[in-house]
Each structure stands twice: as C-alpha cells, then as structure tokens.
Design an enzyme around this catalytic site. Structure first.
Site, PDB file in Angstrom:
ATOM      1  NE  ARG A   1      37.686  15.457 -15.093  1.00  0.00           N
ATOM      2  CZ  ARG A   1      37.635  16.769 -15.289  1.00  0.00           C
ATOM      3  NH1 ARG A   1      36.538  17.309 -15.810  1.00  0.00           N
ATOM      4  NH2 ARG A   1      38.659  17.542 -15.012  1.00  0.00           N
TER       5      ARG A   1
ATOM      6  CB  SER B   1      43.650  14.584 -12.077  1.00  0.00           C
ATOM      7  OG  SER B   1      44.305  15.792 -12.407  1.00  0.00           O
TER       8      SER B   1
ATOM      9  CD  GLU C   1      39.509  12.456 -13.775  1.00  0.00           C
ATOM     10  OE1 GLU C   1      39.612  12.649 -14.999  1.00  0.00           O
ATOM     11  OE2 GLU C   1      39.879  13.296 -12.926  1.00  0.00           O
TER      12      GLU C   1
END
Length: 332
Positions: free
Chosen positions: A161, A233, A328
């Site tokens: 990520r 998410s 995130e």
C-alpha cells in the site's frame, strides 16, 4: 475541461461526507492539465473515485480529477501484452475488459473501487495480488512545472500500500496513464482467502471464474457505498517480524497469517473482531457486521466520529496484541 467554484464533493467521496471544495477541476488530457497548472493557487488535492478519502471538512483549495480515458494495446508477444490505460478509467472496468479478452494478471483485483491513476499511487491489492505485479510504466505530470515524467516500476518504490507518489512525491505529480503487462497464459492465484473453496466444484478454472468468485466474495462481505457510506478496507494489514508472530501464535493458534518477503502479515480485520468490535458502533460510526476491516457511516456520521472510532479500535488492538494498526484511508 470542467471548472467549478464552491463545488459539492458528496459524490466524490464514498464515505458520504457532505463537504465542498473551493475549486474543482476535471481535465480530459495532458494538454488540458498543463494549461491548468499556472492557474493553481494554494492547496491542491488530486482525487480519483474518492474511495480512499475521509474529508474532515470543506477543502479550501483546488481539487483535481482526471477525465483521461482510453485503453490501448501498446505491444504484445506470444506470452504477454502491454496495455496503456488512461488514469480516469474506472479500475474495475479495466479488469472486466482484460478478463473478457482472456488476459490474466488483474482478475484477483476485481471490484476494487477507484480509478486507474489510484492503482499506481496506492499500489492497490487483494487476494494475493498487487498492482505493482503488473505495472510496467507510470506516466505523470509534475504539478509545479508541467513537465512529463515516466516512472518504471522500480522507480515507483512500491511496497505494501505504498509508492513514491504517497511519500517522496506526495502531491507533486498527477498520474495520466498507466501501462500494465498482462498474461496471455494466466497463472491463477487461488490460495488467498477462500477463493479455492468457492471454486472447488469447478474444473478447468478460468480467469473469468476467478473474477466471478471474487466479486461474489466481495459483494457478500463489503457494503455498497451507495447504500452505506464507507471507504472499503479502512485499515492496512500489519506486517510483523517472525519472532513477534511466533509469540502471538502461542496464545492465538487459530490466528490467520500470510508470509511475505518482509515478515508475516496478520489480518487487521481478524484482530479487530477478536477485540469485539465487529458490528459495534460509537455514535453514528460503526464497524461493518460482515467485515470488521470496514468502518461505516451509519447515517449522518461526522469525520470526527469516524476518527474517534478508528482511534479507539487502534488502541484496543494494541492493548490486546501489542500491534499497531494504521488507517489505509487518507484523512483530508
């Protein structure tokens, strides 16, 4: 080019925050982007589909959005094909196109929200595959000079990520096109999550079968942002050293895990669920009852309520497991 003042961003963020941008501009080509650059004043935020954003309030600056479209084959041989895609294309439309053509490599990334440009910035990933596995070139324009630069995969500094566009060059470049290498002889990845179980009755499994299975899995456990505000998410899955993992495994033998090159990845959603948060809420912000990795807007939630829930969950996970988990989602 579309250029608006005092523009509502409600349809540009999947959390459903009713906020405005002082200026909003959507450009349709690299030339339009270069023409636009000299007019930029103050803070500038480049967004995609808004599926990874949490606005804390109105944005007192310029929000940019790419309208660059197009999917074109640049080169191919017997084994693979190079496909150049405009940053404004919807990511899952590209996956659908690739699977329909029989080109493998992105089927495990089916139904991930967002646009092509974000795939290169966020290094999106799911079910054992990351964007970096198929990206070969990222074309971008520097927002200060208007100069074009092409980044090879190694230059993008990809990690879980992460990319150079989220760190060293954060806010400095606008991605215009991404070139992917897809396979004409796909190698299926079925061992992450319950993909193999979903396909156990299938013979001669195809990438189309994998795509359908993943769409079914995601639809079963992830809320539709059009119905309930969310950003997918919310947390990244932490990666811990093997020593830490082995110590935890003694206390939690059923703990799921995935080996990586940098350590052992432990699903954040599992830890959040073990802390009792699945299906629970704080005020108007809640944890999804089918996937604890997802925070949801239960109706009228403010960004402060969502952040308070996030902070409380992070604290509880650390107290129970001694592991820091991090969002995130980008808080603006």
């Amino acid at each position: 080019m579309k250029d608006y003042s005092d523009y509502c961003l409600l349809k540009h963020n999947t959390f459903g925050m009713d906020v405005k941008a002082r200026r909003f501009v959507e450009y349709d080509s690299e030339d339009e982007l270069r023409m636009l650059i000299p007019t930029l004043r103050g803070d500038v935020l480049h967004i995609g589909g808004g599926s990874n954003l949490l606005f804390r309030g109105d944005y007192d600056g310029t929000v940019l959005h790419s309208g660059i479209k197009g999917i074109s084959v640049e080169d191919e041989d017997e084994e693979s094909i190079l496909v150049r895609v405009g940053a404004g294309e919807v990511w899952d439309d590209f996956v659908e196109w690739a699977v329909a053509k029989g080109y493998g490599g992105v089927e495990n990334l089916s139904l991930i929200p967002g646009e092509i440009g974000a795939s290169a910035v966020q290094n999106i990933g799911a079910y054992g595959v990351e964007a970096k596995d198929v990206i070969v070139l990222v074309e971008a324009v520097e927002l200060q000079s208007g100069q074009k630069r092409c980044f090879g995969t190694a230059e993008c500094d990809y990690a879980y990520r992460q990319s150079i566009f989220k760190n060293q060059f954060k806010g400095k470049y606008a991605v215009t096109h991404v070139t992917y290498r897809l396979s004409k002889q796909p190698s299926l990845k079925l061992d992450y999550g319950n993909i193999r179980t979903m396909l156990e009755d299938k013979e001669n499994i195809t990438i189309a079968d994998v795509r359908k299975a993943i769409i079914d899995i995601r639809n079963a456990k992830l809320p539709d942002p059009k119905v309930q505000g969310n950003a997918g998410s919310f947390f990244m899955n932490p990666i811990v050293c093997r020593e830490k993992f082995l110590a935890l495994q003694k206390d939690y033998p059923q703990m799921p895990f995935y080996d990586t090159d940098n350590g052992v990845k432990i699903p954040a959603g599992w830890m959040i669920e073990q802390c009792g948060w699945k299906g629970k809420s704080l005020g108007r912000a809640g944890v999804h009852d089918k996937q604890a990795l997802v925070l949801v807007n239960l109706g009228g939630a403010t960004s402060d309520e969502i952040i308070r829930l996030c902070d409380t969950i992070c604290k509880d996970v650390f107290n129970k497991f001694g592991i820091d988990i991090h969002p995130e989602v980008n808080v603006i």
